[in-house]
Design an enzyme around this catalytic site. Structure first.
Site, short mmCIF file in Angstrom:
data_model
loop_
_atom_site.label_atom_id
_atom_site.label_comp_id
_atom_site.label_asym_id
_atom_site.label_seq_id
_atom_site.Cartn_x
_atom_site.Cartn_y
_atom_site.Cartn_z
N GLU A 42 0.84 -1.28 -0.11
CA GLU A 42 0.05 -0.07 0.03
C GLU A 42 0.85 1.27 -0.07
O GLU A 42 0.35 2.22 0.30
CB GLU A 42 -0.96 0.21 1.13
CG GLU A 42 -2.06 -0.87 0.77
CD GLU A 42 -2.90 -1.33 2.24
OE1 GLU A 42 -3.86 -0.43 2.45
OE2 GLU A 42 -2.65 -2.20 3.04
N THR A 47 0.20 2.45 -8.14
CA THR A 47 -0.58 4.10 -8.48
C THR A 47 0.70 4.74 -9.26
O THR A 47 0.24 5.32 -10.26
CB THR A 47 -0.70 4.78 -7.29
OG1 THR A 47 -1.36 3.97 -6.30
CG2 THR A 47 -1.49 5.86 -7.62
N ARG A 177 -8.27 0.45 -5.24
CA ARG A 177 -7.04 -0.31 -4.60
C ARG A 177 -7.27 -1.73 -5.12
O ARG A 177 -8.12 -2.38 -4.75
CB ARG A 177 -7.25 0.04 -2.91
CG ARG A 177 -6.60 -1.16 -2.39
CD ARG A 177 -4.88 -0.93 -2.11
NE ARG A 177 -4.30 -1.96 -1.55
CZ ARG A 177 -2.93 -2.67 -1.90
NH1 ARG A 177 -2.45 -2.07 -2.74
NH2 ARG A 177 -2.62 -3.51 -0.93
N ASP A 203 6.30 -3.65 -11.70
CA ASP A 203 5.73 -3.48 -10.54
C ASP A 203 5.64 -4.79 -9.61
O ASP A 203 5.52 -5.91 -10.21
CB ASP A 203 4.12 -2.91 -11.04
CG ASP A 203 3.62 -2.68 -9.62
OD1 ASP A 203 4.05 -2.49 -8.62
OD2 ASP A 203 1.94 -2.92 -9.67
N GLN A 207 3.56 -6.61 0.14
CA GLN A 207 3.34 -7.37 1.55
C GLN A 207 4.26 -8.18 1.58
O GLN A 207 5.12 -8.77 0.86
CB GLN A 207 2.03 -7.79 1.56
CG GLN A 207 0.94 -6.87 1.41
CD GLN A 207 -0.36 -7.35 2.10
OE1 GLN A 207 -0.64 -8.44 2.49
NE2 GLN A 207 -1.54 -6.69 2.02
N1 LIG Z 1 -4.22 10.20 -0.96
C1 LIG Z 1 -3.27 9.45 -1.52
N2 LIG Z 1 -3.69 8.07 -1.74
C2 LIG Z 1 -2.45 7.38 -2.19
C3 LIG Z 1 -1.33 7.94 -2.78
N3 LIG Z 1 -0.51 6.99 -3.40
C4 LIG Z 1 -1.30 5.79 -3.20
N4 LIG Z 1 -2.54 6.19 -2.76
C5 LIG Z 1 -3.65 5.04 -2.64
O1 LIG Z 1 -3.05 4.17 -1.82
C6 LIG Z 1 -3.53 2.81 -2.17
C7 LIG Z 1 -2.68 1.72 -2.04
O2 LIG Z 1 -1.77 2.15 -3.46
P1 LIG Z 1 -1.16 1.09 -4.35
O3 LIG Z 1 -0.48 1.52 -5.61
O4 LIG Z 1 -2.20 -0.03 -4.62
O5 LIG Z 1 -0.02 0.47 -3.31
P2 LIG Z 1 1.09 -0.29 -3.85
O6 LIG Z 1 2.37 -0.26 -3.08
O7 LIG Z 1 1.06 -1.17 -5.02
O8 LIG Z 1 0.60 -1.82 -2.77
P3 LIG Z 1 0.98 -3.37 -2.81
O9 LIG Z 1 0.38 -3.65 -4.33
O10 LIG Z 1 0.09 -4.06 -1.85
O11 LIG Z 1 2.44 -3.58 -2.58
C8 LIG Z 1 -4.41 2.92 -3.32
O12 LIG Z 1 -5.81 3.24 -2.91
C9 LIG Z 1 -3.85 4.40 -3.77
O13 LIG Z 1 -4.80 5.08 -4.55
C10 LIG Z 1 -0.99 9.20 -2.54
O14 LIG Z 1 0.24 9.89 -2.48
N5 LIG Z 1 -2.02 9.97 -1.77
MG LIG Z 2 0.68 -2.67 -5.95
#
Ligand SMILES: Nc1nc2c(ncn2[C@@H]2O[C@H](COP(=O)(O)OP(=O)(O)OP(=O)(O)O)[C@@H](O)[C@H]2O)c(=O)[nH]1
Ligand SMILES: [Mg+2]
Length: 380
Positions: A42, A47, A177, A203, A207
């Site tokens: 997360e 993103t 998400r 990517d 986790q």
């Molecule tokens: N408000 C806000 N939300 C964010 C930001 N960056 C990411 N998010 C939100 O945080 C959530 C997790 O982001 P992801 O890009 O899925 O995270 P990840 O690093 O890919 O996570 P994993 O795949 O589990 O490793 C999503 O709902 C995004 O929209 C940010 O800078 N600000």
């Molecule tokens: Mg991810």
């Protein structure tokens, strides 16, 4: 005469060497720039990938947007269900306004899994509950349990979502998400000094269980983009509900920074989710509760948000100058190295959901990535 010949030969030699260098440089630039996104769950990796698609490829088609609707609905249900479910789990518990108790029970009875059908009754219940004072209080305390960061975004948009002709906006696509469990790659080409340069960006899932897969993508990586959610300082890991998320982010960064396999890769850290960090700090949340050393950090800085974000950058730079781990915990096959070039470390403050912010930051780092790649070839 002899002397003159010598001079010409020397010049020839030099020009030949220069030619070779340029040729080499061109070859190097022709080569793909491979970037690996790393960081805990997360943090915002996927993103960033979505932003690359928006900025450097063709964005999202109507079809792709429609395909996301079930996933967005799942985010809505997970958000409202989690808020309701935790009201009597947190200490002290929170309660719904008495007029809304029936609606709360209705949602909880549907269970954790996303309902098959989102009826008008469902949408109107969610809308009323989201404006309930008890839910608002629970939302403010969401660091005490595990709530997805997209909750407020989608619950605020419940009217738009309930429209039968709803098509997700670009922001909806960025907030939606999904946990990453497989390694994926995105390819794009961008102009650089009159040439077109290919980028491949990988990517991965962040986790704990996903991290052992990282090693399989280390080879040939020119740069690592390491994401840390700066706003995570008062949250615990989804994986265990105990470990501080930001501490885990720093720990995993330490392991990666010092690992031999990616010794020569450039390392760029995104201290992400600056929008949430700013909101939390300005609402009075205190970093020193979780990081006691913050108490004595830069007391001269009067802006609390600036002080908090600078502390996090400072922590990263400290890791790069001193905190060498014994071993890489989650990847036992990876050696620790003595020789990391800490001049290859760059730290940025980012908001991954903000396209103009990512555009600016990426513009900066693309030059760094290309320069590092040339540097590694001994050319600069
Ligand atoms: N408000 C806000 N939300 C964010 C930001 N960056 C990411 N998010 C939100 O945080 C959530 C997790 O982001 P992801 O890009 O899925 O995270 P990840 O690093 O890919 O996570 P994993 O795949 O589990 O490793 C999503 O709902 C995004 O929209 C940010 O800078 N600000
Ligand atoms: Mg991810």
């Amino acid at each position: 005469m002899l002397c003159r010949n010598k001079k010409i030969n020397k010049e020839k030699e030099r020009s030949k060497a220069l030619d070779a260098t340029l040729k080499n440089e061109k070859k190097k630039l022709d080569r793909v720039q491979q970037i690996l996104l790393l960081g805990t769950g997360e943090a915002g990796k996927t993103t960033i990938i979505k932003q690359m698609k928006i900025i450097h490829i063709n964005g999202f088609s109507e079809e792709e947007k429609k395909e996301k609707i079930p996933n967005i609905k799942q985010n809505v249900h997970e958000s409202i269900y989690t808020l309701l479910y935790n009201m009597n789990k947190i200490n002290p518990p929170t309660t719904l306004e008495s007029k809304n108790c029936g609606l709360g029970e209705y949602i909880l009875r549907l269970g954790e899994a996303t309902p098959q059908e989102f009826t008008d009754e469902y949408y109107s219940a969610v809308k009323v509950l989201w404006s309930d004072s008890g839910i608002k209080e629970t939302f403010k305390r969401s660091n005490e349990f595990q709530l997805i960061d997209s909750a407020a975004h989608f619950l605020d948009r419940i009217d738009a979502l309930s429209n039968p002709n709803y098509i997700p906006t670009v922001q909806d696509m960025l907030y939606c998400r999904t946990m990453t469990v497989a390694i994926s790659k995105i390819e794009f080409t961008i102009p650089y000094k009159g040439q077109m340069i290919d980028f491949w960006m990988y990517d991965v899932g962040g986790q704990r269980g996903e991290r052992k897969k990282w090693i399989s993508v280390f080879e040939g990586i020119g740069a690592i983009l390491f994401l840390i959610a700066a706003s995570d300082f008062d949250q615990t890991l989804r994986e265990d509900g105990v470990t501080n998320r930001l501490k885990e982010g720093f720990k995993v960064f330490t392991d990666i920074f010092w690992s031999r396999f990616v010794r020569n890769a450039g390392k760029i850290v995104f201290l992400n989710k600056q929008d949430i960090l700013k909101r939390k700090i300005e609402s009075g949340k205190r970093l020193e509760i979780y990081f006691p050393e913050y108490e004595n950090y830069d007391k001269m800085e009067t802006n609390p948000y600036h002080r908090a974000k600078n502390f996090m950058r400072h922590t990263i730079l400290e890791i790069a100058s001193s905190k060498k781990p014994e071993s890489v915990e989650f990847m036992p096959d990876v050696d620790i190295t003595q020789n990391v070039k800490s001049e290859l470390l760059f730290v940025h403050f980012t908001i991954a959901t903000d396209t103009s912010n990512v555009k600016l930051v990426f513009n900066d780092i693309k030059d760094i990535i290309i320069a590092i790649n040339l540097g590694n070839s001994g050319l600069i």
